[in-house]
Write a protein that holds these residues in place. Structure first.
Motif, PDB file in Angstrom:
ATOM      1  N   MET B   1       0.847  -1.196   0.000  1.00  0.00           N
ATOM      2  CA  MET B   1       0.000   0.000   0.000  1.00  0.00           C
ATOM      3  C   MET B   1       0.883   1.247   0.000  1.00  0.00           C
ATOM      4  O   MET B   1       1.908   1.282   0.655  1.00  0.00           O
ATOM      5  CB  MET B   1      -0.898  -0.027   1.236  1.00  0.00           C
ATOM      6  N   ALA B   2       0.493   2.214  -0.782  1.00  0.00           N
ATOM      7  CA  ALA B   2       1.292   3.447  -0.842  1.00  0.00           C
ATOM      8  C   ALA B   2       1.285   4.140   0.506  1.00  0.00           C
ATOM      9  O   ALA B   2       0.364   3.961   1.307  1.00  0.00           O
ATOM     10  CB  ALA B   2       0.689   4.376  -1.896  1.00  0.00           C
ATOM     11  N   GLU B   3       2.314   4.907   0.740  1.00  0.00           N
ATOM     12  CA  GLU B   3       2.436   5.552   2.036  1.00  0.00           C
ATOM     13  C   GLU B   3       1.404   6.669   2.175  1.00  0.00           C
ATOM     14  O   GLU B   3       1.205   7.478   1.264  1.00  0.00           O
ATOM     15  CB  GLU B   3       3.844   6.119   2.177  1.00  0.00           C
ATOM     16  N   ILE B   4       0.785   6.681   3.344  1.00  0.00           N
ATOM     17  CA  ILE B   4      -0.221   7.721   3.593  1.00  0.00           C
ATOM     18  C   ILE B   4       0.470   8.881   4.301  1.00  0.00           C
ATOM     19  O   ILE B   4       1.264   8.670   5.213  1.00  0.00           O
ATOM     20  CB  ILE B   4      -1.352   7.164   4.461  1.00  0.00           C
ATOM     21  N   SER B   5       0.187  10.074   3.893  1.00  0.00           N
ATOM     22  CA  SER B   5       0.804  11.206   4.567  1.00  0.00           C
ATOM     23  C   SER B   5      -0.160  12.379   4.593  1.00  0.00           C
ATOM     24  O   SER B   5      -1.137  12.413   3.862  1.00  0.00           O
ATOM     25  CB  SER B   5       2.089  11.595   3.845  1.00  0.00           C
ATOM     26  N   ILE B   6       0.143  13.304   5.469  1.00  0.00           N
ATOM     27  CA  ILE B   6      -0.648  14.527   5.517  1.00  0.00           C
ATOM     28  C   ILE B   6       0.233  15.639   4.984  1.00  0.00           C
ATOM     29  O   ILE B   6       1.377  15.787   5.402  1.00  0.00           O
ATOM     30  CB  ILE B   6      -1.082  14.840   6.958  1.00  0.00           C
ATOM     31  N   LEU B   7      -0.272  16.368   4.003  1.00  0.00           N
ATOM     32  CA  LEU B   7       0.505  17.484   3.475  1.00  0.00           C
ATOM     33  C   LEU B   7       0.339  18.653   4.420  1.00  0.00           C
ATOM     34  O   LEU B   7      -0.756  19.203   4.533  1.00  0.00           O
ATOM     35  CB  LEU B   7       0.013  17.845   2.083  1.00  0.00           C
ATOM     36  N   LYS B   8       1.418  19.015   5.105  1.00  0.00           N
ATOM     37  CA  LYS B   8       1.300  20.137   6.044  1.00  0.00           C
ATOM     38  C   LYS B   8       1.727  21.384   5.320  1.00  0.00           C
ATOM     39  O   LYS B   8       2.660  21.371   4.547  1.00  0.00           O
ATOM     40  CB  LYS B   8       2.247  19.887   7.222  1.00  0.00           C
ATOM     41  N   ARG B   9       1.059  22.458   5.606  1.00  0.00           N
ATOM     42  CA  ARG B   9       1.587  23.697   5.054  1.00  0.00           C
ATOM     43  C   ARG B   9       1.426  24.818   6.060  1.00  0.00           C
ATOM     44  O   ARG B   9       0.494  24.816   6.853  1.00  0.00           O
ATOM     45  CB  ARG B   9       0.917  24.020   3.739  1.00  0.00           C
TER      46      ARG B   9
END
Lengths: 270, 991
Positions: B1-9
């Motif tokens: 499964m592709a890595e899950i991430s949160i795009l922080k800005r």
């Protein structure tokens, strides 16, 4: 104008994210001065504020339960929020479904038996809407309840997942939410349980498992973020308590607005 | 499964990356829409030597720079603007165009919003492996994104973004590639403003023309290059071209006009007999709108969606009863100079003069009066590449070595299209060739559309060129199946067999074992894709069990696979005289799914129990395994049935089937089914190799043809009922709407006036009955002729999704059944594959794939297969026509002696200067033209010809005449043309 491509052949979503990337997430606690607990959660452009009052004595005696606390959930959708479909009344079917979803999600998690004959009021305000409202509302409610000190057996972390052809997409904005079959999942990360799954569109059964798994994984990520937010908040509280307790007479520094808020409420509590 | 991430800005960035715009909703309200955009650092540049972007390239390989250019280094990349793609797509698609191309995401989006087909073509280019194309997502890249808060119009922001991207590339490559051989990024632009700005920024830029001119191997490419507008600027600096056509209205006015009902929108359909006339069918008028004259047609080309303004009723009139051939009328037009055309003016002036002489109001039949209109705008062009010939007379220099740029006329094979002006350097070598030409534009100052040469198809009249040109004209996908598609076939290939019986294996699960059943197939001779087989036997209770077994294609073709989507887009197998363009790979079509004799095959079976009156007692559907006992041709089956000495099981079965089929047919006829005729001929090829000397004969119909047909109809109807019951919203059905009565008006009028016969069109039954009465004892084939003409008045049958139309319009007019579908030929029709899947789900054999639950999806497929079906029919007919031409040639030159071919023909339409005839022996239609105008009576449909002795010979519609047929090569266009002249009752050679 042409409708943007939801997922280009280069695996980019319309807003530049990859399928498994979630939108920018910010979790703010104790934003509301009057409430017992409050939290503002933003997922991208979706912003939801939840205030919690209670557990307290209920005005409505008829709805009381003698052995546990009852939840009362209200939803405010102001016109400026950008929720499509115009003004909604309190008895709007969609609102009722939304609040009952929240209620059913949290009832098993909150230790209601510790507060018999009382009521916990949860008010959800949609400040800005860009898809995944339920997800934002569940996350905000969790944090607001924690902020209010309501005993809970676990965090409740919600995520949304949609299916584009055969690729699951996480954390949907309104464009994606409108066009793709999607589900909202709320998980209890410590016990690895799922308390809420909603699916309002048709979906191939074979794909469901994959999507659910991915949403659960994403929920764990949200959980880590929540833990960090709560920890930060607790540390601030601790510092405030120490400064109030240890400071002899002198007023503590008022350098930052947030710090001041913390201190004020901490003072009230003591 | 592709890595899950949160795009922080960071919070501060939000104001830059949010895009705010206002949108008008369908109800007319204005809404503010806010969208956000995530800027990234991990967007790959796609340059092969780049070391920085290696980690975030994704699955696509980077591209290496192109060489072979006189100006730019061995290692350069071109970065074209959106306009380049929009105008020069043929160039970019050409196999000899090899530079490495970087496509910006913003450019791609622009193309997508301007033309979806072009966007799809680019996508196809990117997917293919022959081209070096990389898409750079500049709008998602932090360093190159043009943010919403920057000033300027959309277009300015767009071009600023392109410059920013080029600048970024230059900087990026300097950083990452340490060696001195840094690749050059060349911005391709035709916009002066952009050129100036690029100059200021110090970027490398050029126009597409200069770029191609600088390429070392460019002869082919220069021709494909679309000359956009510059040519006009150069050629006539001072002298202003007079406007030949009225200006189109602005788009906003058109949409408003169409909405308010002031304008009418429809497909432009030119008259094939008269190039100065066309019509547009619009819903608000029962008869099509007539467009008379070039100005009123206003640059519309066959198939365009146009907006038409209706002229006042005083100007309404009937179509002209005259044949005006473009090639003849315009033969003196000069390709170089569009304004002159003295002859042309004459042709049009002559026509209008005739109208003014006052004879015209009386001359047309008031019944034929149609509303007229003029085109005021084009809603959508429907241009595609056209198969053309170069007009020899338009060449200024025909020396075969001349490479001077010439402007020449390309005459499309389809006579409804206008001549196209193209500029080419290889004109002399293109003579005698079939070539593909695209239209680029049609200026209001130019009489002809302007286009460019795409590629040659081969020598005129060579079979390959003719075949390919037919396939192209009718948009038949004829490329061989790709790797991904062939990968969907069973791995065993030719050696695949039904595994030994085992109820757990995938093949045998839930299947009935019918291997012992005496099943046979009956097909035309030489048939390889046998998709149906039959059997019948007497049951102990006196009833008959009949079964139809259809190849189980859906066992091999699974939904949502490359093979399935290819089949869906091909829609149908196309049968040409000497070639079959398959819908499915031939391994399936002619082997694994073909129900060949003595081989075990998977099938989908329909069983009926029928009583002695051929009434259905019981119907049952099941997946099965069969082993056919014989494959007969129609003729063999017929002989076997008629031979009283044969009494084996097969023959008895065929007889049994035949008796039921006759009863079924009788019942169908009683219900009002139509017995329609269409001219069908059979082409005899000498041998499969040469196929040169050919002959034509009319197809013979045997009892066994009707036997098979009846059972296929019965199967289709039974299946239609079943899937409609199971999936009322998404069942794939076929219907034939009742034709509007007005369609028959002309035919009825002719019949009454010429033969005193009447046609009752109130229902299909009534029509069938009155068609039976249309008999002329003197002319045995008169009845067939009327049937052919009646068929042409009807609508064509179509596939549809049961949820999209109301229940009472499901009926099939021609077959007189309330419901119908196609189930029996899944090898060659995609609709049947869908019906198989739905039936299989209806009997709970397999779950229905989710896409078959979606009405929108089904509707989309139906639209495509309807179109493909129509195209395939036309392509087949055109191919027959071509071979008839060859056959005629062969016949007239047989034995070394040139003889004239004479055939009986029937007049089907009369004009003032010609008649249109139908030659039943050859199944072709032809036109006999007279040099002079003759007395024409539109009320009685007759034309009178002087016979030289002072008397007139009158020829009327339905008259039998004798025509001389010859194939004549048009001197100018090399187009093989069947030319007919009247031989009796009067010789028209000198008329």
């Amino acid at each position: 104008m042409n409708r943007p491509e939801l997922l280009s052949s280069y695996n980019y979503r319309s807003d530049g994210r990859r399928p498994t990337e979630m939108r920018s997430l910010s979790l703010l606690l104790s934003q509301h001065p009057q409430a017992d607990g409050s939290a503002t959660v933003t997922h991208g452009l979706t912003e939801v504020m939840v205030t919690v009052f209670g557990p307290r004595e209920s005005k409505n005696k008829a709805g009381l339960a003698h052995d546990r606390a009852v939840l009362s959930v209200t939803l405010d959708v102001p016109v400026f929020s950008g929720v499509p479909g115009g003004r909604r009344g309190r008895s709007d079917k969609r609102n009722m479904e939304f609040t009952s979803n929240i209620k059913n999600t949290f009832e098993p998690v909150i230790q209601t038996h510790l507060h018999p004959r009382s009521q916990i009021d949860i008010n959800i305000q949609i400040l800005q809407a860009d898809g995944s409202l339920l997800q934002a509302a569940v996350n905000a409610t969790t944090l607001a309840l924690i902020d209010a000190g309501v005993p809970m057996s676990d965090y409740v972390c919600a995520t949304t997942c949609a299916l584009h052809d055969s690729t699951p997409l996480l954390d949907l904005n309104s464009l994606e939410e409108n066009d793709l079959p999607n589900l909202t999942v709320a998980v209890l990360p410590r016990s690895n349980k799922v308390t809420l799954v909603t699916l309002e569109t048709q979906l191939a059964v074979e794909r469901f498992e994959e999507m659910l798994k991915m949403a659960v994984e994403a929920g764990k990520l949200v959980h880590r973020e929540m833990l960090r937010a709560v920890q930060n908040r607790s540390e601030k509280l601790m510092r405030a308590i120490e400064s109030v307790g240890g400071g002899v007479g002198g007023r503590p520094d008022h350098r930052q607005g947030e710090e001041r808020d913390v201190e004020m409420y901490a003072g009230n509590d003591l | 499964m592709a890595e899950i991430s949160i795009l922080k800005r960071p919070r501060g960035e939000a104001s830059q990356t949010q895009r705010k715009f206002f949108k008008k909703t369908a109800r007319g309200r204005v809404v503010k829409v806010l969208r956000e955009c995530y800027l990234r650092d991990d967007v790959g540049c796609g340059i092969e030597q780049c070391t920085l972007c290696e980690s975030h390239r994704g699955s696509r390989p980077p591209i290496s720079g192109g060489g072979g250019h006189n100006v730019y280094s061995q290692n350069h990349y071109i970065l074209p603007e959106a306009n380049t793609f929009l105008q020069q797509m043929d160039l970019l698609e050409s196999p000899s165009f090899s530079p490495a191309v970087i496509v910006l995401q913003t450019v791609l989006e622009e193309i997508r919003s301007r033309s979806l087909p072009l966007f799809n073509r680019i996508n196809a280019l990117m997917k293919g492996e022959e081209k070096k194309v990389w898409v750079f997502h500049n709008d998602f890249m932090r360093d190159t994104a043009v943010l919403g808060h920057e000033n300027g119009s959309l277009a300015e922001r767009h071009s600023a973004g392109i410059r920013k991207a080029v600048a970024w590339y230059n900087h990026h490559l300097q950083q990452t590639i340490r060696s001195h051989k840094v690749p050059t990024i060349v911005l391709i632009t035709d916009d002066t403003e952009q050129e100036n700005r690029a100059k200021e920024d110090g970027l490398t830029y050029t126009s597409i023309r200069t770029y191609i001119e600088g390429l070392q191997d460019n002869t082919n490419l220069l021709d494909i290059l679309v000359d956009h507008g510059d040519g006009a600027k150069e050629s006539a600096p001072g002298q202003k071209n007079p406007t030949l056509y009225p200006e189109y209205w602005p788009t906003a006015k058109l949409t408003a006009g169409v909405k308010s009902g002031e304008l009418h929108q429809g497909h432009f359909n030119p008259n094939q007999y008269n190039y100065l006339e066309g019509n547009v069918t619009v819903p608000s008028f029962p008869k099509p709108l007539l467009l008379i004259g070039r100005e009123n047609m206003n640059r519309s080309v066959q198939g365009d969606v146009v907006a038409v303004q209706v002229l006042p009723e005083s100007e309404w009139r009937a179509p002209r009863n005259e044949v005006v051939d473009q090639d003849m009328a315009l033969q003196n037009d000069d390709a170089d100079n569009s304004i002159e055309g003295g002859e042309t003016e004459d042709a049009e002036a002559k026509l209008s003069k005739k109208d003014k002489q006052g004879s015209s109001p009386k001359e047309f039949n008031p019944m034929e009066k149609q509303p007229t209109g003029r085109v005021v705008g084009i809603i959508k062009r429907n241009w595609r590449p056209y198969v053309c010939h170069i007009d020899r007379t338009s060449l200024t220099s025909s020396a075969s070595t001349s490479i001077a740029q010439q402007t020449v006329f390309a005459t499309p094979v389809d006579r409804r299209l206008p001549r196209i002006r193209i500029r080419t350097r290889q004109a002399p070598s293109l003579l005698e060739q079939k070539i593909l030409v695209s239209i680029d534009r049609w200026e209001k100052t130019s009489r002809y559309p302007e286009g460019h040469f795409v590629r040659t198809l081969g020598k005129v009249e060579s079979k390959e060129a003719e075949l390919e040109s037919l396939l192209l004209e009718y948009d038949v996908a004829y490329r061989p199946f790709g790797k991904a598609i062939l990968a969907c076939l069973p791995a065993e290939g030719d050696n695949w067999v039904v595994p030994p019986k085992d109820s757990n294996s995938a093949e045998w699960r839930g299947r009935e074992d019918l291997r012992e059943l005496t099943i046979c197939s009956i097909d035309p001779p030489g048939c390889q894709d046998i998709d149906d087989a039959l059997h019948a036997r007497l049951l102990p209770n006196g009833n008959v069990e009949a079964g139809v077994h259809i190849a189980d294609v859906s066992h091999f073709v699974h939904p949502e696979t490359p093979m399935d989507s290819e089949a869906a887009s091909r829609g149908t197998t196309v049968y040409m005289v000497d070639k079959r363009v398959d819908m499915l790979p031939s391994l399936l079509g002619t082997n694994l799914c073909s129900l060949r004799p003595y081989v075990e095959r998977l099938a989908f079976s329909v069983f009926w129990e029928l009583d002695s009156n051929a009434k259905i007692v019981n119907t049952r559907f099941t997946k099965s395994v069969i082993a056919s006992k014989a494959a007969f041709t129609y003729e063999e089956a017929q002989l076997r049935k008629d031979d009283p000495n044969m009494n084996d099981e097969l023959t008895v079965g065929i007889r049994l089937l035949n008796t039921i089929a006759q009863k079924l047919k009788a019942a169908r006829m009683a219900a009002g089914a139509l017995n329609l005729a269409s001219p069908e001929v059979k082409i005899h090829l000498d041998s499969s190799e040469s196929s040169d000397p050919v002959d034509v004969e009319q197809k013979e119909l045997r009892e066994t043809n009707s036997l098979v047909e009846e059972f296929m109809l019965l199967a289709n109807i039974s299946v239609a009922q079943k899937i409609q019951e199971a999936f009322p919203h998404t069942a794939v059905l076929r219907r034939h709407c009742a034709p509007p009565k007005t369609n028959f008006e002309t035919l009825q009028d002719i019949l009454v006036k010429r033969k005193g016969l009447s046609l009752d069109v109130s229902s299909s039954g009534a029509l069938a009955a009155s068609l039976d009465k249309c008999i002329d004892p003197d002319q045995p084939s008169f009845n067939t002729l009327v049937r052919i003409m009646a068929t042409r008045c009807m609508l064509s049958a179509e596939y549809f999704c049961s949820g999209s139309v109301s229940r009472d319009t499901f009926g099939h007019y021609g077959l007189a059944t309330p419901i119908y579908t196609h189930f029996t030929s899944p090898i060659r029709r995609y609709a049947d594959v869908l019906a198989h899947r739905q039936l299989s789900a209806a009997i709970s054999y397999t779950p229905l794939h989710p896409v078959l639950h979606s009405k929108a999806h089904i509707e989309q497929i139906m639209g495509n297969i309807n179109r493909r079906h129509r195209m395939a029919q036309m392509a087949g007919r055109a191919s027959v026509e071509f071979y008839v031409g060859l056959a005629l040639k062969a016949r007239s030159q047989r034995g070394g002696v040139t003889r004239q071919v004479e055939e009986d023909a029937y007049v089907i339409r009369a004009f003032r200067n010609g008649i249109s005839v139908f030659v039943s022996a050859l199944g072709i239609e032809g036109l006999v033209t007279f040099k002079h105008e003759n007395k024409y009576d539109p009320n009685l449909y007759t034309v009178s010809l002087p016979d030289g002795t002072g008397k007139d010979v009158t020829i009327a519609v339905f008259d039998k005449v004798r025509v001389r047929i010859e194939v004549e090569k048009d001197r100018n266009t090399q187009r093989g043309k069947v030319k007919m002249t009247l031989a009796s009752p009067i010789d028209s050679t000198n008329l």
